[in-house]
Scaffold this motif. Structure first.
Motif, PDB file in Angstrom:
ATOM      1  N   ALA A  39      -7.302  -4.129   4.390  1.00  0.00           N
ATOM      2  CA  ALA A  39      -6.023  -3.984   5.092  1.00  0.00           C
ATOM      3  C   ALA A  39      -6.267  -3.548   6.537  1.00  0.00           C
ATOM      4  CB  ALA A  39      -5.142  -2.977   4.376  1.00  0.00           C
ATOM      5  N   ARG A  40      -5.395  -3.988   7.445  1.00  0.00           N
ATOM      6  CA  ARG A  40      -5.552  -3.648   8.851  1.00  0.00           C
ATOM      7  C   ARG A  40      -4.916  -2.310   9.208  1.00  0.00           C
ATOM      8  NH1 ARG A  40      -3.794  -9.391  11.529  1.00  0.00           N
ATOM      9  NH2 ARG A  40      -5.626 -10.594  10.900  1.00  0.00           N
ATOM     10  N   GLN A  41      -3.835  -1.961   8.525  1.00  0.00           N
ATOM     11  CA  GLN A  41      -3.127  -0.734   8.871  1.00  0.00           C
ATOM     12  C   GLN A  41      -2.437  -0.160   7.643  1.00  0.00           C
ATOM     13  OE1 GLN A  41      -1.203  -2.825  12.084  1.00  0.00           O
ATOM     14  NE2 GLN A  41       0.771  -2.766  11.030  1.00  0.00           N
ATOM     15  N   ALA A  42      -1.965   1.089   7.774  1.00  0.00           N
ATOM     16  CA  ALA A  42      -1.438   1.821   6.624  1.00  0.00           C
ATOM     17  C   ALA A  42      -0.206   1.156   6.023  1.00  0.00           C
ATOM     18  CB  ALA A  42      -1.127   3.260   7.024  1.00  0.00           C
ATOM     19  N   SER A  43       0.626   0.551   6.866  1.00  0.00           N
ATOM     20  CA  SER A  43       1.828  -0.095   6.340  1.00  0.00           C
ATOM     21  C   SER A  43       1.482  -1.237   5.392  1.00  0.00           C
ATOM     22  CB  SER A  43       2.696  -0.617   7.491  1.00  0.00           C
ATOM     23  OG  SER A  43       1.984  -1.545   8.285  1.00  0.00           O
ATOM     24  N   HIS A  44       0.328  -1.859   5.582  1.00  0.00           N
ATOM     25  CA  HIS A  44      -0.095  -2.940   4.696  1.00  0.00           C
ATOM     26  C   HIS A  44      -0.424  -2.401   3.302  1.00  0.00           C
ATOM     27  CE1 HIS A  44      -1.437  -5.482   8.431  1.00  0.00           C
ATOM     28  NE2 HIS A  44      -0.169  -5.102   8.469  1.00  0.00           N
ATOM     29  N   VAL A  45      -0.883  -1.160   3.238  1.00  0.00           N
ATOM     30  CA  VAL A  45      -1.137  -0.523   1.940  1.00  0.00           C
ATOM     31  C   VAL A  45       0.178  -0.331   1.202  1.00  0.00           C
ATOM     32  CG1 VAL A  45      -2.031   1.530   0.788  1.00  0.00           C
ATOM     33  CG2 VAL A  45      -3.218   0.616   2.789  1.00  0.00           C
ATOM     34  N   LEU A  46       1.205   0.122   1.916  1.00  0.00           N
ATOM     35  CA  LEU A  46       2.515   0.301   1.299  1.00  0.00           C
ATOM     36  C   LEU A  46       3.074  -1.026   0.800  1.00  0.00           C
ATOM     37  CD1 LEU A  46       2.159   2.979   2.919  1.00  0.00           C
ATOM     38  CD2 LEU A  46       4.615   2.917   3.342  1.00  0.00           C
ATOM     39  N   ILE A  47       2.880  -2.074   1.581  1.00  0.00           N
ATOM     40  CA  ILE A  47       3.369  -3.405   1.187  1.00  0.00           C
ATOM     41  C   ILE A  47       2.665  -3.888  -0.071  1.00  0.00           C
ATOM     42  CG2 ILE A  47       3.378  -5.839   1.861  1.00  0.00           C
ATOM     43  CD1 ILE A  47       3.858  -4.842   4.774  1.00  0.00           C
ATOM     44  N   GLY A  48       1.355  -3.739  -0.122  1.00  0.00           N
ATOM     45  CA  GLY A  48       0.605  -4.184  -1.293  1.00  0.00           C
ATOM     46  C   GLY A  48       0.960  -3.402  -2.540  1.00  0.00           C
ATOM     47  N   ALA A  49       1.025  -2.083  -2.415  1.00  0.00           N
ATOM     48  CA  ALA A  49       1.371  -1.247  -3.565  1.00  0.00           C
ATOM     49  C   ALA A  49       2.774  -1.563  -4.062  1.00  0.00           C
ATOM     50  CB  ALA A  49       1.252   0.228  -3.200  1.00  0.00           C
ATOM     51  N   GLY A  50       3.703  -1.768  -3.136  1.00  0.00           N
ATOM     52  CA  GLY A  50       5.070  -2.098  -3.524  1.00  0.00           C
ATOM     53  C   GLY A  50       5.167  -3.454  -4.198  1.00  0.00           C
ATOM     54  N   ALA A  51       4.377  -4.415  -3.723  1.00  0.00           N
ATOM     55  CA  ALA A  51       4.388  -5.753  -4.317  1.00  0.00           C
ATOM     56  C   ALA A  51       4.011  -5.704  -5.789  1.00  0.00           C
ATOM     57  CB  ALA A  51       3.426  -6.672  -3.558  1.00  0.00           C
ATOM     58  N   CYS A  52       3.105  -4.805  -6.131  1.00  0.00           N
ATOM     59  CA  CYS A  52       2.635  -4.720  -7.516  1.00  0.00           C
ATOM     60  C   CYS A  52       3.512  -3.815  -8.367  1.00  0.00           C
ATOM     61  CB  CYS A  52       1.196  -4.216  -7.532  1.00  0.00           C
ATOM     62  SG  CYS A  52       0.445  -4.190  -9.182  1.00  0.00           S
ATOM     63  N   PHE A  53       3.801  -2.599  -7.871  1.00  0.00           N
ATOM     64  CA  PHE A  53       4.401  -1.573  -8.721  1.00  0.00           C
ATOM     65  C   PHE A  53       5.887  -1.322  -8.471  1.00  0.00           C
ATOM     66  CE2 PHE A  53      -0.175  -0.407  -8.505  1.00  0.00           C
ATOM     67  CZ  PHE A  53      -0.467  -0.721  -9.820  1.00  0.00           C
TER      68      PHE A  53
END
Length: 481
Positions: free
Chosen positions: A255-269
């Protein structure tokens, strides 16, 4: 690797796909450089595809009391899903942000908590977990083909049809090849399959409910379900996904930035997995089977073909990630004792072993106990990493190079072992008060114990903060939330 991204390079990142490791080692023993980081859309599609695993349906069926087992009412199931998935999304973000900032896979980031050789324990455990998941998912593919095709040859091995064995082996090798190709293959297959899978899943759920006479009838039947506690339900949800949460480190390092982590986690859970839990619950109430694809293959040739294609795509997106991450655990564990194993060879060998296990019944005979024990015993594996990064030694993650860390750090190893044992004890022998989930309770204890032990052993030489000259400037990344 520069500490910042200049305007020209930043613009290039938005107009062309980042390159990945040309040697196909996928940065197994080094940080992911900025040039190889992926976009927010990449994180989204990978995590939607990763999240679409049939265990989400199975868990929904368990909450509904499928097969005459204890279940729970619709409101209680909804609350259980919110609590369980909420915990998973928070834990995924908590682990994903350090991985994104440092660009380190699970094995490298674990060195800070466990030591360069101490990582052998958690990495070997994760390797076994991902092998078990890979074998289980291979068996799930064979299972749906078995339902769709029936017994064509009449030949059985260990209670399994010859068709099941051959098809499981074939698809296991396909998954192996995809994992060998690396993160780009995971992104492309997930991106193509994820929207199709989610749309069909929702349509199938509506059709099943309609066949049962509508949602009113489903809710009336669901009101009769009882016997499962909230704590047990949350433990089942967490157990079904804890290995995936910890594996998320290996995805979020791209991931390039922290917001991308939130997007990925939200997509799954927030999107994918809760949807599957709800579809599995309603499907179990309406048809007696939480797996809507099993229902589809009883509804004529068209829906059978669509169901089989959907099943294969859904499992494909998840299983190549299981095997991809497996190599990132075994490779560094072997490297810790001086053995250099190429990532590609690990993927091929473990993929073949997993395909054989899956083809000969791992899913049929061991899966249910497998995910329950996972939730109880292995959630604490993340405890030392979280405690170190957020409390004990956060500064070291930007000052100390992974190769310069000590061989063993006792607080991480001791706290994890204690947590794993307590997870089993809480699940099977000494339940926690108020039905509190065993795995989460063990994680909290591990987290606290690691902090206490780190303070108690702070005078030991290996506990000192490591400072590698120039490492902070090298690893500093521009982070946008």
């Amino acid at each position: 690797m520069s500490s910042t991204v200049d305007d020209h390079t930043h613009a290039q990142h938005h107009h062309q796909a980042p390159e990945v490791d040309a040697s196909n080692e996928e940065f197994m023993l080094e940080p992911v450089p900025r040039a190889a980081r992926r976009s927010w859309l990449s994180m989204f599609v990978i995590w939607v595809g990763f999240g679409y695993v049939p265990t989400g349906l199975i868990v929904g069926g368990q909450l509904a009391g499928q097969g005459g087992e204890p279940g729970m009412t619709w409101p209680m199931a909804l609350g259980t899903i919110i609590v369980g998935q909420g915990f998973l999304v928070l834990l995924t973000i908590a682990l994903g942000v350090p991985a994104m900032r440092a660009g380190l896979n699970l094995s490298l980031i674990s060195r800070y908590s466990y030591g360069k050789k101490g990582i052998i324990l958690p990495m070997v455990i994760m390797a076994f977990l991902t092998l078990g998941w890979f074998a289980s998912i291979v068996g799930m593919v064979g299972d749906i083909f078995d339902v769709a095709l029936g017994d064509l040859t009449g030949i059985y091995f260990n209670g399994l049809t010859l068709e099941y064995i051959l098809i499981s082996m074939f698809w296991g090798l396909v998954f192996t090849y995809s994992a060998w190709k690396g993160i780009v293959a995971i992104e492309r297959i997930s991106g193509a399959a994820a929207p199709f899978i989610l749309i069909v899943a929702i349509i199938a759920a509506v059709m099943m409910v309609s066949e049962f006479g509508g949602m009113g009838n489903v809710l009336a039947e669901a009101a009769t379900k009882e016997g499962m506690s909230l704590g047990t339900g949350v433990t089942i949800i967490v157990g079904a996904w804890i290995a995936g949460v910890i594996m998320g480190v290996d995805i979020f390092r791209y991931a390039r930035q922290a917001s991308h982590v939130l997007i990925g986690a939200g997509a799954c859970f927030i999107l994918t997995n809760p949807l599957l839990n709800l579809i599995g619950y309603t499907g179990s109430i309406a048809t007696g089977d939480s797996n809507f694809i099993s229902w589809m293959v009883t509804k004529g040739v068209v829906l059978t073909i669509l169901g089989v294609v959907l099943w294969v795509l859904a499992l494909w997106t998840t299983n190549m990630s299981e095997l991809y991450c497996n190599a990132l655990y075994l490779g560094p564990a072997a490297n810790a004792v001086g053995i250099r194993l190429p990532r590609g060879k690990i993927v091929i060998v473990v993929g073949i072993i997993g395909s054989i296990l899956g083809a000969f019944g791992f899913y049929s005979y061991f899966f249910a106990d497998f995910i329950t024990i996972l939730g109880a015993a292995f959630v604490p594996l993340a405890g030392p990493i979280l405690a170190d990064y957020y409390v004990v030694r956060k500064r070291e993650y930007s000052t100390g190079a992974p190769d310069d860390l000590p061989n063993v750090r006792l607080p991480g190893i001791i706290s994890f072992i204690v947590g794993a044992i307590l997870g089993i004890v809480f699940q099977y022998f000494l339940p926690l008060p108020f039905d509190f989930p065993a795995g989460i309770g063990a994680l909290i204890i591990t987290f606290v114990l690691h902090i206490v032990l780190s303070k108690a052993l702070a005078a030991r030489p290996e506990q000192a903060i490591v400072e590698t000259p120039g490492y902070h400037a090298q690893m500093e990344t521009e982070v946008t939330v």
